[in-house]
Motif scaffolding. Structure first.
Motif, PDB file in Angstrom:
ATOM      1  N   PHE A  48      37.029  47.465  45.935  1.00 11.93           N
ATOM      2  CA  PHE A  48      37.839  46.563  46.205  1.00 11.93           C
ATOM      3  C   PHE A  48      37.238  45.858  45.067  1.00 11.93           C
ATOM      4  CE2 PHE A  48      37.998  42.135  46.524  1.00 11.93           C
ATOM      5  CZ  PHE A  48      39.852  41.955  46.677  1.00 11.93           C
ATOM      6  N   ASP A  49      35.399  45.778  45.012  1.00  9.98           N
ATOM      7  CA  ASP A  49      35.173  45.006  44.038  1.00  9.98           C
ATOM      8  C   ASP A  49      35.493  45.741  42.446  1.00  9.98           C
ATOM      9  OD1 ASP A  49      33.728  42.598  45.680  1.00  9.98           O
ATOM     10  OD2 ASP A  49      31.869  44.018  46.159  1.00  9.98           O
ATOM     11  N   HIS A  50      35.258  46.643  42.428  1.00 11.13           N
ATOM     12  CA  HIS A  50      35.434  47.789  41.408  1.00 11.13           C
ATOM     13  C   HIS A  50      36.414  47.236  40.499  1.00 11.13           C
ATOM     14  CE1 HIS A  50      34.527  51.001  38.521  1.00 11.13           C
ATOM     15  NE2 HIS A  50      35.433  51.053  38.384  1.00 11.13           N
ATOM     16  N   MET A  51      37.482  47.237  41.753  1.00 14.21           N
ATOM     17  CA  MET A  51      39.348  47.084  40.654  1.00 14.21           C
ATOM     18  C   MET A  51      40.006  45.838  41.177  1.00 14.21           C
ATOM     19  SD  MET A  51      39.444  50.149  40.136  1.00 14.21           S
ATOM     20  CE  MET A  51      41.124  49.794  39.419  1.00 14.21           C
ATOM     21  N   LEU A  52      39.213  45.306  41.997  1.00 13.05           N
ATOM     22  CA  LEU A  52      40.239  44.060  42.272  1.00 13.05           C
ATOM     23  C   LEU A  52      39.161  42.397  42.334  1.00 13.05           C
ATOM     24  CD1 LEU A  52      42.616  44.857  44.029  1.00 13.05           C
ATOM     25  CD2 LEU A  52      43.209  44.926  41.452  1.00 13.05           C
ATOM     26  N   GLY A  53      37.658  42.820  42.121  1.00 11.95           N
ATOM     27  CA  GLY A  53      36.805  41.758  42.685  1.00 11.95           C
ATOM     28  C   GLY A  53      37.014  40.801  41.425  1.00 11.95           C
ATOM     29  N   TRP A  54      37.036  41.077  40.409  1.00 14.35           N
ATOM     30  CA  TRP A  54      36.814  40.128  38.715  1.00 14.35           C
ATOM     31  C   TRP A  54      38.668  39.416  39.582  1.00 14.35           C
ATOM     32  CZ3 TRP A  54      33.297  37.917  37.398  1.00 14.35           C
ATOM     33  CH2 TRP A  54      32.010  38.685  36.736  1.00 14.35           C
ATOM     34  N   MET A  55      39.286  39.470  40.071  1.00 14.67           N
ATOM     35  CA  MET A  55      40.969  38.897  40.155  1.00 14.67           C
ATOM     36  C   MET A  55      40.422  37.435  40.709  1.00 14.67           C
ATOM     37  SD  MET A  55      42.660  40.813  38.808  1.00 14.67           S
ATOM     38  CE  MET A  55      42.980  42.393  38.647  1.00 14.67           C
ATOM     39  N   LYS A  56      39.924  36.771  41.390  1.00 20.72           N
ATOM     40  CA  LYS A  56      38.807  36.049  41.851  1.00 20.72           C
ATOM     41  C   LYS A  56      38.777  34.785  41.204  1.00 20.72           C
ATOM     42  CE  LYS A  56      35.601  34.024  44.615  1.00 20.72           C
ATOM     43  NZ  LYS A  56      36.291  33.096  45.248  1.00 20.72           N
ATOM     44  N   ARG A  57      39.126  35.422  39.663  1.00 26.08           N
ATOM     45  CA  ARG A  57      39.047  34.449  37.593  1.00 26.08           C
ATOM     46  C   ARG A  57      40.713  33.985  38.013  1.00 26.08           C
ATOM     47  NH1 ARG A  57      36.207  38.048  33.353  1.00 26.08           N
ATOM     48  NH2 ARG A  57      33.564  37.794  34.331  1.00 26.08           N
ATOM     49  N   LEU A  58      41.380  34.590  38.461  1.00 23.02           N
ATOM     50  CA  LEU A  58      42.601  34.169  38.591  1.00 23.02           C
ATOM     51  C   LEU A  58      43.198  32.651  39.777  1.00 23.02           C
ATOM     52  CD1 LEU A  58      44.145  37.131  37.604  1.00 23.02           C
ATOM     53  CD2 LEU A  58      43.221  35.459  35.866  1.00 23.02           C
ATOM     54  N   PRO A  60      41.142  32.360  42.942  1.00 23.43           N
ATOM     55  CA  PRO A  60      40.320  31.625  43.501  1.00 23.43           C
ATOM     56  C   PRO A  60      40.446  32.105  45.529  1.00 23.43           C
ATOM     57  CG  PRO A  60      40.623  29.717  42.819  1.00 23.43           C
ATOM     58  CD  PRO A  60      41.904  30.275  42.356  1.00 23.43           C
ATOM     59  N   ALA A  61      41.244  32.234  45.860  1.00 25.01           N
ATOM     60  CA  ALA A  61      40.961  32.213  47.596  1.00 25.01           C
ATOM     61  C   ALA A  61      40.702  33.776  47.415  1.00 25.01           C
ATOM     62  CB  ALA A  61      43.070  32.082  47.402  1.00 25.01           C
ATOM     63  N   ILE A  62      40.757  34.503  46.724  1.00 24.92           N
ATOM     64  CA  ILE A  62      40.970  36.034  46.845  1.00 24.92           C
ATOM     65  C   ILE A  62      38.971  36.102  46.781  1.00 24.92           C
ATOM     66  CG2 ILE A  62      40.139  37.965  45.995  1.00 24.92           C
ATOM     67  CD1 ILE A  62      42.642  37.264  43.970  1.00 24.92           C
ATOM     68  N   ASP A  63      38.705  36.314  48.242  1.00 27.07           N
ATOM     69  CA  ASP A  63      36.997  36.900  48.132  1.00 27.07           C
ATOM     70  C   ASP A  63      36.388  37.902  47.083  1.00 27.07           C
ATOM     71  OD1 ASP A  63      35.144  37.017  49.264  1.00 27.07           O
ATOM     72  OD2 ASP A  63      35.421  38.013  51.334  1.00 27.07           O
ATOM     73  N   GLY A  64      36.010  38.215  46.152  1.00 25.20           N
ATOM     74  CA  GLY A  64      35.485  38.796  45.014  1.00 25.20           C
ATOM     75  C   GLY A  64      34.371  38.542  44.453  1.00 25.20           C
ATOM     76  N   VAL A  65      34.415  38.705  42.890  1.00 22.31           N
ATOM     77  CA  VAL A  65      33.236  38.728  43.369  1.00 22.31           C
ATOM     78  C   VAL A  65      32.648  37.195  41.688  1.00 22.31           C
ATOM     79  CG1 VAL A  65      32.308  41.042  43.235  1.00 22.31           C
ATOM     80  CG2 VAL A  65      33.553  40.031  41.294  1.00 22.31           C
ATOM     81  N   THR A  66      31.273  36.932  41.584  1.00 21.60           N
ATOM     82  CA  THR A  66      31.231  35.816  40.025  1.00 21.60           C
ATOM     83  C   THR A  66      30.582  36.428  39.249  1.00 21.60           C
ATOM     84  OG1 THR A  66      29.460  34.729  42.341  1.00 21.60           O
ATOM     85  CG2 THR A  66      31.427  34.204  42.422  1.00 21.60           C
ATOM     86  N   GLY A  67      29.591  37.402  39.532  1.00 19.97           N
ATOM     87  CA  GLY A  67      28.598  37.525  38.089  1.00 19.97           C
ATOM     88  C   GLY A  67      27.179  37.286  39.467  1.00 19.97           C
ATOM     89  N   ALA A  68      27.246  36.581  40.060  1.00 24.14           N
ATOM     90  CA  ALA A  68      26.132  36.638  41.194  1.00 24.14           C
ATOM     91  C   ALA A  68      24.841  37.314  42.371  1.00 24.14           C
ATOM     92  CB  ALA A  68      26.035  35.040  42.191  1.00 24.14           C
ATOM     93  N   GLU A  69      26.148  38.455  42.285  1.00 26.56           N
ATOM     94  CA  GLU A  69      25.816  40.109  43.215  1.00 26.56           C
ATOM     95  C   GLU A  69      24.641  40.345  42.785  1.00 26.56           C
ATOM     96  OE1 GLU A  69      29.841  37.801  43.505  1.00 26.56           O
ATOM     97  OE2 GLU A  69      29.273  38.693  42.277  1.00 26.56           O
ATOM     98  N   TRP A  70      24.158  41.152  43.123  1.00 28.04           N
ATOM     99  CA  TRP A  70      22.889  41.950  42.958  1.00 28.04           C
ATOM    100  C   TRP A  70      22.197  43.174  43.646  1.00 28.04           C
ATOM    101  CZ3 TRP A  70      17.856  41.621  44.189  1.00 28.04           C
ATOM    102  CH2 TRP A  70      17.857  40.527  45.160  1.00 28.04           C
ATOM    103  N   ASN A  71      21.693  44.468  43.118  1.00 25.61           N
ATOM    104  CA  ASN A  71      21.530  44.994  43.307  1.00 25.61           C
ATOM    105  C   ASN A  71      19.629  45.794  43.412  1.00 25.61           C
ATOM    106  OD1 ASN A  71      23.268  48.272  45.085  1.00 25.61           O
ATOM    107  ND2 ASN A  71      23.283  45.713  45.214  1.00 25.61           N
ATOM    108  N   PRO A  72      19.116  45.298  43.793  1.00 25.39           N
ATOM    109  CA  PRO A  72      17.532  45.595  43.280  1.00 25.39           C
ATOM    110  C   PRO A  72      17.462  47.338  42.552  1.00 25.39           C
ATOM    111  CG  PRO A  72      17.580  46.228  45.719  1.00 25.39           C
ATOM    112  CD  PRO A  72      18.902  46.077  45.468  1.00 25.39           C
ATOM    113  N   ALA A  73      16.553  47.007  41.683  1.00 23.89           N
ATOM    114  CA  ALA A  73      16.213  48.824  41.225  1.00 23.89           C
ATOM    115  C   ALA A  73      15.958  50.120  42.579  1.00 23.89           C
ATOM    116  CB  ALA A  73      16.121  49.186  39.723  1.00 23.89           C
ATOM    117  N   ASN A  74      14.776  49.400  43.219  1.00 25.01           N
ATOM    118  CA  ASN A  74      14.245  50.073  44.541  1.00 25.01           C
ATOM    119  C   ASN A  74      14.487  48.884  46.121  1.00 25.01           C
ATOM    120  OD1 ASN A  74      12.534  51.230  46.245  1.00 25.01           O
ATOM    121  ND2 ASN A  74      11.137  51.359  44.972  1.00 25.01           N
ATOM    122  N   ALA A  75      15.449  49.675  46.583  1.00 28.02           N
ATOM    123  CA  ALA A  75      16.208  49.331  47.832  1.00 28.02           C
ATOM    124  C   ALA A  75      14.901  48.691  48.849  1.00 28.02           C
ATOM    125  CB  ALA A  75      17.233  49.985  48.476  1.00 28.02           C
ATOM    126  N   SER A  76      13.998  50.161  49.384  1.00 24.03           N
ATOM    127  CA  SER A  76      12.392  50.107  49.790  1.00 24.03           C
ATOM    128  C   SER A  76      12.128  48.948  49.348  1.00 24.03           C
ATOM    129  CB  SER A  76      12.285  50.587  50.315  1.00 24.03           C
ATOM    130  OG  SER A  76      11.682  51.514  48.713  1.00 24.03           O
TER     131      SER A  76
END
Length: 414
Positions: A48-58, A60-76
């Motif tokens: 969902f985030d890959h295809m429609l996550g940024w629709m939140k810009r249009l 705000p009721a959509i539970d999408g992404v804001t750009g604050a989401e991140w992943n570590p390079a090393n999960a452990s």
């Protein structure tokens, strides 16, 4: 691209798989409401985030992404490397990110240990393990709304579901089976052999008679009460289209129905069909009995809308290079060609199967599929003209009759 007009009374549901289905009521089926036809357009696995996550810009009721989401390079050890933030620069993805059962487990849990909570923190680590930095770019970016203009318009005009989950944390075919049958028969991976010998599962069509993730996802469905394949399921795009749907609708979930833990997922389709058409048969499985249904989205109006768009925007070109027609078939392309072979009975030929797996390229595969589909329809029409079949029968062809090379076929056969 044309979209349904009010007079057609159409409900369409689009998800990130690749299949087109049509089901319409007939015979003794009784309808509950205005919907007479359900068309399901199923496309390839994307989150969902890959295809429609940024629709939140249009919206705000959509539970999408804001750009604050991140992943570590090393999960452990998240402090050992840089954070990789989710962006809006997605482009055509080739090769595919990992989407096997094991790879999605690593993405969701950050390791092969699925006993803890789904932290959704292993996407970068898993992508680098199979494709380096380029693969990281692919999984940690979504499409800006203008890059997927057709989706942007459909989301604005109709309904989007931001909590629709893949049925299996795995590849394409098991999830497609849930669309039809509410089960994958225990399968957690693609099985080309079963594609042409047949999956032994009961489908919703028996009642109505008349792949997963890959890219970054922020939310996991963690209910395990009826999950046949484990506790980690990621959400995928789902858009519902009908003149009976209010403009700009956002569906967050089934709101505790039919059970407190129910969610929207692929089994919601046969479950909803059962309700829309008042089918008297039992549910197909425990899964579709549990799945949330979405018939309510088309039951809020007394009249269809008259302001639905009749044309959609021209799609933006995503692939920046031309397709390599001489490349060997990918595993997914091999499956499609094998399915085409079933139409003609050619799947029984071991020589063809070896050629598909080892030597056939994209150009040859495309040509073969076109020929197979054309000859299948020609055989069906011929059988009908001779009185050997009616409109509800499928012609079963034999390889001895379909492997002959004729002048008309020479340009289409590999």
């Amino acid at each position: 691209m044309a979209v349904p007009t009010p007079q057609r009374r159409l409900l369409a549901s689009a998800m990130a798989l690749l299949l087109v289905l049509a089901s319409s009521g007939a015979g003794a089926v009784a309808f509950a409401g205005p919907i007479k036809t359900v068309v399901v357009v199923v496309m390839e696995n994307r989150s969902f985030d890959h295809m429609l996550g940024w629709m939140k810009r249009l919206n705000p009721a959509i539970d999408g992404v804001t750009g604050a989401e991140w992943n570590p390079a090393n999960a452990s050890d998240p402090s050992a490397g840089p954070r990789v933030y989710f962006g809006d620069g997605a482009q055509f993805v080739d090769p595919d990110p990992g989407h096997s059962y094991q790879e999605i487990r690593q993405q969701v849990f950050g390791s092969d240990d699925a006993s803890g909570p789904p932290l959704m923190n292993g996407f970068v680590q898993q992508a680098r393990s199979i494709g380096g930095g380029n693969m990281t770019e692919a999984v940690m970016n979504g499409f800006a709304p203008d890059s997927v203009a057709v989706y942007r318009e459909l989301v604005a005009q109709f309904a989007v579901c931001d909590r629709w989950f893949a049925s299996v944390p795995s590849s394409t075919q098991p999830n497609r089976l849930f669309v039809h049958s509410g089960t994958s028969g225990g399968a957690t991976s693609n099985n080309p052999d079963l594609d042409y010998t047949g999956w032994v599962v009961k489908s919703v069509y028996n009642q109505t008679y008349p792949v997963a993730g890959r890219s970054y996802c922020t939310i996991a469905c963690a209910d395990v009460s009826v999950k046949q394949s484990g506790p980690f399921i990621v959400r995928v795009p789902a858009i519902l289209i009908s003149p009976w749907i209010e403009k700009g609708t956002v569906m967050h979930g089934p709101n505790g129905s039919p059970t407190p833990t129910s969610q929207f997922e692929h089994s919601s389709i046969p479950a909803t069909v059962k309700k829309l058409f008042n089918l008297p048969q039992d549910f197909l499985t425990k899964r579709d009995a549990w799945a949330g249904t979405f018939e309510g989205v088309v039951q809020t109006r007394t009249e269809p809308r008259t302001d639905c768009p009749e044309q959609l925007p021209t799609p933006t070109r995503i692939r920046q290079t031309e397709a390599n027609e001489e490349a060997k078939l990918s595993s997914f392309q091999q499956e499609i060609v094998q399915l085409a072979a079933v139409l003609n009975g050619d799947h029984q030929l071991s020589s063809l199967q070896e050629r598909i797996r080892e030597r056939m390229n994209v150009r040859e595969g495309t040509s073969y599929m076109r020929s197979s589909v054309r000859r299948f329809f020609e055989a069906g029409m011929s059988a009908k003209r001779m009185g050997l079949a009616d409109e509800e029968q499928i012609v079963k062809m034999r390889p001895s009759l379909t492997t002959r090379t004729t002048t008309a076929d020479q340009d289409d056969r590999p």
